[in-house]
Design a protein around this motif. Sequence first.
Motif, PDB file in Angstrom:
ATOM      1  N   GLY A 337       0.801  -1.220   0.000  1.00  9.29           N
ATOM      2  CA  GLY A 337       0.000   0.000   0.000  1.00  9.29           C
ATOM      3  C   GLY A 337       0.834   1.272   0.000  1.00  9.29           C
ATOM      4  O   GLY A 337       2.068   1.252  -0.063  1.00  9.29           O
ATOM      5  N   ILE A 338       0.148   2.407   0.100  1.00  8.54           N
ATOM      6  CA  ILE A 338       0.735   3.735  -0.026  1.00  8.54           C
ATOM      7  C   ILE A 338       1.030   4.306   1.360  1.00  8.54           C
ATOM      8  O   ILE A 338       0.209   4.196   2.274  1.00  8.54           O
ATOM      9  N   ASN A 339       2.201   4.921   1.503  1.00  2.00           N
ATOM     10  CA  ASN A 339       2.583   5.609   2.725  1.00  2.00           C
ATOM     11  C   ASN A 339       2.219   7.083   2.579  1.00  2.00           C
ATOM     12  O   ASN A 339       2.934   7.852   1.932  1.00  2.00           O
ATOM     13  N   ILE A 340       1.103   7.491   3.161  1.00  2.00           N
ATOM     14  CA  ILE A 340       0.612   8.853   2.932  1.00  2.00           C
ATOM     15  C   ILE A 340       1.560   9.906   3.492  1.00  2.00           C
ATOM     16  O   ILE A 340       1.541  11.060   3.050  1.00  2.00           O
ATOM     17  N   MET A 341       2.405   9.546   4.440  1.00  2.00           N
ATOM     18  CA  MET A 341       3.306  10.522   5.050  1.00  2.00           C
ATOM     19  C   MET A 341       4.417  10.957   4.100  1.00  2.00           C
ATOM     20  O   MET A 341       5.076  11.971   4.336  1.00  2.00           O
ATOM     21  N   GLU A 342       4.617  10.207   3.035  1.00  2.00           N
ATOM     22  CA  GLU A 342       5.625  10.573   2.031  1.00  2.00           C
ATOM     23  C   GLU A 342       5.074  11.491   0.950  1.00  2.00           C
ATOM     24  O   GLU A 342       5.840  11.996   0.129  1.00  2.00           O
ATOM     25  N   HIS A 343       3.774  11.723   0.953  1.00  2.00           N
ATOM     26  CA  HIS A 343       3.149  12.465  -0.145  1.00  2.00           C
ATOM     27  C   HIS A 343       2.528  13.757   0.403  1.00  2.00           C
ATOM     28  O   HIS A 343       1.364  13.787   0.806  1.00  2.00           O
ATOM     29  N   ILE A 344       3.310  14.808   0.396  1.00  2.00           N
ATOM     30  CA  ILE A 344       2.911  16.078   1.010  1.00  2.00           C
ATOM     31  C   ILE A 344       2.681  17.171  -0.032  1.00  2.00           C
ATOM     32  O   ILE A 344       2.488  18.334   0.324  1.00  2.00           O
ATOM     33  N   TYR A 345       2.688  16.792  -1.294  1.00  2.00           N
ATOM     34  CA  TYR A 345       2.525  17.784  -2.364  1.00  2.00           C
ATOM     35  C   TYR A 345       1.087  17.747  -2.865  1.00  2.00           C
ATOM     36  O   TYR A 345       0.589  16.700  -3.270  1.00  2.00           O
ATOM     37  N   ARG A 346       0.446  18.901  -2.822  1.00  2.00           N
ATOM     38  CA  ARG A 346      -0.966  19.008  -3.152  1.00  2.00           C
ATOM     39  C   ARG A 346      -1.167  19.728  -4.477  1.00  2.00           C
ATOM     40  O   ARG A 346      -0.540  20.757  -4.743  1.00  2.00           O
ATOM     41  N   GLU A 347      -2.025  19.151  -5.312  1.00  2.00           N
ATOM     42  CA  GLU A 347      -2.337  19.796  -6.585  1.00  2.00           C
ATOM     43  C   GLU A 347      -3.062  21.118  -6.355  1.00  2.00           C
ATOM     44  O   GLU A 347      -3.901  21.211  -5.452  1.00  2.00           O
ATOM     45  N   GLN A 399      -3.678  16.035 -12.223  1.00  2.00           N
ATOM     46  CA  GLN A 399      -2.904  16.977 -13.035  1.00  2.00           C
ATOM     47  C   GLN A 399      -1.473  16.428 -13.145  1.00  2.00           C
ATOM     48  O   GLN A 399      -0.511  16.999 -12.623  1.00  2.00           O
ATOM     49  N   GLY A 400      -1.367  15.313 -13.832  1.00  2.00           N
ATOM     50  CA  GLY A 400      -0.114  14.567 -13.877  1.00  2.00           C
ATOM     51  C   GLY A 400       1.033  15.278 -14.564  1.00  2.00           C
ATOM     52  O   GLY A 400       2.194  14.918 -14.373  1.00  2.00           O
ATOM     53  N   SER A 401       0.750  16.289 -15.350  1.00  2.00           N
ATOM     54  CA  SER A 401       1.814  17.002 -16.068  1.00  2.00           C
ATOM     55  C   SER A 401       2.532  18.032 -15.200  1.00  2.00           C
ATOM     56  O   SER A 401       3.569  18.560 -15.586  1.00  2.00           O
ATOM     57  N   LEU A 402       1.999  18.313 -14.012  1.00  2.00           N
ATOM     58  CA  LEU A 402       2.613  19.320 -13.150  1.00  2.00           C
ATOM     59  C   LEU A 402       3.893  18.789 -12.511  1.00  2.00           C
ATOM     60  O   LEU A 402       3.985  17.621 -12.122  1.00  2.00           O
ATOM     61  N   THR A 403       4.892  19.664 -12.422  1.00  2.00           N
ATOM     62  CA  THR A 403       6.132  19.315 -11.735  1.00  2.00           C
ATOM     63  C   THR A 403       5.950  19.517 -10.234  1.00  2.00           C
ATOM     64  O   THR A 403       4.989  20.153  -9.780  1.00  2.00           O
ATOM     65  N   LYS A 404       6.894  19.017  -9.463  1.00  2.00           N
ATOM     66  CA  LYS A 404       6.826  19.171  -8.016  1.00  2.00           C
ATOM     67  C   LYS A 404       6.816  20.641  -7.616  1.00  2.00           C
ATOM     68  O   LYS A 404       6.164  21.035  -6.648  1.00  2.00           O
ATOM     69  N   GLN A 405       7.514  21.462  -8.375  1.00  2.00           N
ATOM     70  CA  GLN A 405       7.578  22.899  -8.081  1.00  2.00           C
ATOM     71  C   GLN A 405       6.234  23.591  -8.299  1.00  2.00           C
ATOM     72  O   GLN A 405       5.985  24.662  -7.734  1.00  2.00           O
ATOM     73  N   GLN A 406       5.383  22.996  -9.092  1.00  2.00           N
ATOM     74  CA  GLN A 406       4.073  23.584  -9.355  1.00  2.00           C
ATOM     75  C   GLN A 406       3.006  23.123  -8.356  1.00  2.00           C
ATOM     76  O   GLN A 406       1.868  23.577  -8.422  1.00  2.00           O
ATOM     77  N   LEU A 407       3.386  22.234  -7.453  1.00  2.00           N
ATOM     78  CA  LEU A 407       2.476  21.738  -6.434  1.00  2.00           C
ATOM     79  C   LEU A 407       2.674  22.511  -5.130  1.00  2.00           C
ATOM     80  O   LEU A 407       3.707  23.148  -4.920  1.00  2.00           O
ATOM     81  N   HIS A 408       1.683  22.438  -4.247  1.00  2.00           N
ATOM     82  CA  HIS A 408       1.766  23.113  -2.950  1.00  2.00           C
ATOM     83  C   HIS A 408       2.221  22.122  -1.878  1.00  2.00           C
ATOM     84  O   HIS A 408       1.761  20.975  -1.843  1.00  2.00           O
ATOM     85  N   VAL A 409       3.119  22.567  -1.011  1.00  2.00           N
ATOM     86  CA  VAL A 409       3.546  21.733   0.110  1.00  2.00           C
ATOM     87  C   VAL A 409       2.489  21.810   1.211  1.00  2.00           C
ATOM     88  O   VAL A 409       2.098  22.898   1.644  1.00  2.00           O
ATOM     89  N   ASP A 410       2.036  20.658   1.663  1.00  2.00           N
ATOM     90  CA  ASP A 410       0.996  20.587   2.687  1.00  2.00           C
ATOM     91  C   ASP A 410       1.364  19.460   3.650  1.00  2.00           C
ATOM     92  O   ASP A 410       1.190  18.283   3.341  1.00  2.00           O
ATOM     93  N   THR A 411       1.889  19.830   4.804  1.00  2.00           N
ATOM     94  CA  THR A 411       2.412  18.839   5.761  1.00  2.00           C
ATOM     95  C   THR A 411       1.485  18.650   6.969  1.00  2.00           C
ATOM     96  O   THR A 411       1.935  18.284   8.045  1.00  2.00           O
ATOM     97  N   ARG A 412       0.213  18.881   6.817  1.00  2.00           N
ATOM     98  CA  ARG A 412      -0.715  18.773   7.941  1.00  2.00           C
ATOM     99  C   ARG A 412      -0.646  17.405   8.608  1.00  2.00           C
ATOM    100  O   ARG A 412      -0.692  17.303   9.853  1.00  2.00           O
ATOM    101  N   VAL A 413      -0.477  16.342   7.840  1.00  2.00           N
ATOM    102  CA  VAL A 413      -0.398  15.005   8.414  1.00  2.00           C
ATOM    103  C   VAL A 413       0.786  14.892   9.376  1.00  2.00           C
ATOM    104  O   VAL A 413       0.716  14.172  10.380  1.00  2.00           O
ATOM    105  N   TRP A 414       1.860  15.614   9.105  1.00  2.00           N
ATOM    106  CA  TRP A 414       3.042  15.545   9.955  1.00  2.00           C
ATOM    107  C   TRP A 414       2.805  16.105  11.357  1.00  2.00           C
ATOM    108  O   TRP A 414       3.573  15.810  12.277  1.00  2.00           O
ATOM    109  N   ASP A 415       1.771  16.898  11.542  1.00  2.00           N
ATOM    110  CA  ASP A 415       1.470  17.419  12.875  1.00  2.00           C
ATOM    111  C   ASP A 415       1.157  16.297  13.860  1.00  2.00           C
ATOM    112  O   ASP A 415       1.196  16.506  15.074  1.00  2.00           O
ATOM    113  N   PHE A 416       0.836  15.115  13.329  1.00  2.00           N
ATOM    114  CA  PHE A 416       0.457  13.986  14.178  1.00  2.00           C
ATOM    115  C   PHE A 416       1.509  12.873  14.150  1.00  2.00           C
ATOM    116  O   PHE A 416       1.222  11.755  14.587  1.00  2.00           O
TER     117      PHE A 416
END
Length: 434
Positions: A337-347, A399-416
């Motif tokens: 399965g997927i480790n959601i804590m590794e995926h902090i980039y939001r479209e 939006q698969g064509s977007l680069t990482k730089q075009q995504l927003h960093v969202d680390t809300r999950v890391w608060d826990f």
Amino acid sequence: MVNTNIKLFILLLLFVILTFVLIQEFIRYAFRFTLPVIPISSEGKNVHFRNNSITSIKHSAHFAVSAFNDHRINKAIRVISIIRRDSLQPLYCIYCIDDHDCQTSEAEVQIHSDHFGFPYGASDVLCNGGHTQNATHVAISTSANISEIHSEDLLPINNEVTRESFNFSFTVCISNLFGDYNNVLQFVQTMEMYKLLGVQHVVIYNTSCGPDLEKLLQHYKREGILEIVPWPIDTFLNPSKGWNFSEHGGDLHYYGQLVTLNECIYRNMYQSKYVLLNDIDEIIMPYKHVNLSFMMDDLQLQHKNVGVFLIENHIFPKTQFEESHRFSRPEWRNISGINIMEHIYREPDRKYVFNPRKMIINPRSVVQTSVHSTLQYHGDVYYVPFNVCRIVHVRTPLQGSLTKQQLHVDTRVWDFEAELISNVDKTLQDSDLM
């Protein structure tokens, strides 16, 4: 002579009235019937009816799922059903008190307006009549003849008693597991995150899942947080794997998602203060408050008449990984399965594209629901602002064509992170998965 004629007329009139009353009583009791085929325990109290999650309505193409007293409409009986839309026919309600005192009434069929063009649709079958509030079991039949009903046709009626206090503050309804779903790591992270946010009850409708996820489900069932409802829809119909009939085909939308969501609302109507309607890979995440309880107290104080709270969906692509790899833990590498804590980039949100929302509802305010909105409800609807709450949805990118730089960093999950990692590890160990 005149007086004699008057007396005879009065006697004749009384005779006619008495005869009419007796006929009415005979008709009324003709529709009350004891079902001798129902086995009763030695104490005569516990009647053993079938309690399947799907029951075929004999001599029809339709299915009954579960029955509830609806206290909002004079305790009429509402049977959550699956109706073939092009095969409508008269249906009847046979409702009983245990194994005796059965009555019949014509059923009112309400097919939900959202069926996405599929032959079968989520539906309500309403039973109105005398003493429905006292009934314990009901059958939906194509015949008004009570003698044709057997124990396997009867569904137990739930929601018998309203409660001033609820067993749960928050219940999450996960509509369907199918296709041998085995995304163990994301599932356990999501469950443990919801527990940290204040959820005490999760309901899952299970058609099929993988062996590792089955271990996890049984662990949470033993723990008491998870209610598993068997959902063998694929043994009755050819359920669609998608929502668009012209594209995906099949008999019924997305393994009966609309049916299970509505069933879950009524199942928890008097058990839970709030119900969250969302998918298994989504977390309804408060951003302004520490947990769901504080958030809903605040929102409800500001919006007293609101019973439906709509939450924006936001995609976190599973193809984009956090660069430090701080949560790429060796302990989890063999967990599927997927480790959601590794995926902090939001479209980024696309203002010109419809962003489907999911919901937090007061279940007593909702009559019928679709996936992204309610179809019939009481009270008001509120669109919860992005900065207050949004959905963390880790999945394939939209939006698969977007680069990482075009995504927003969202680390809300890391608060826990501290509690989340510890709780995930313990659950995996207790489930013999790590």
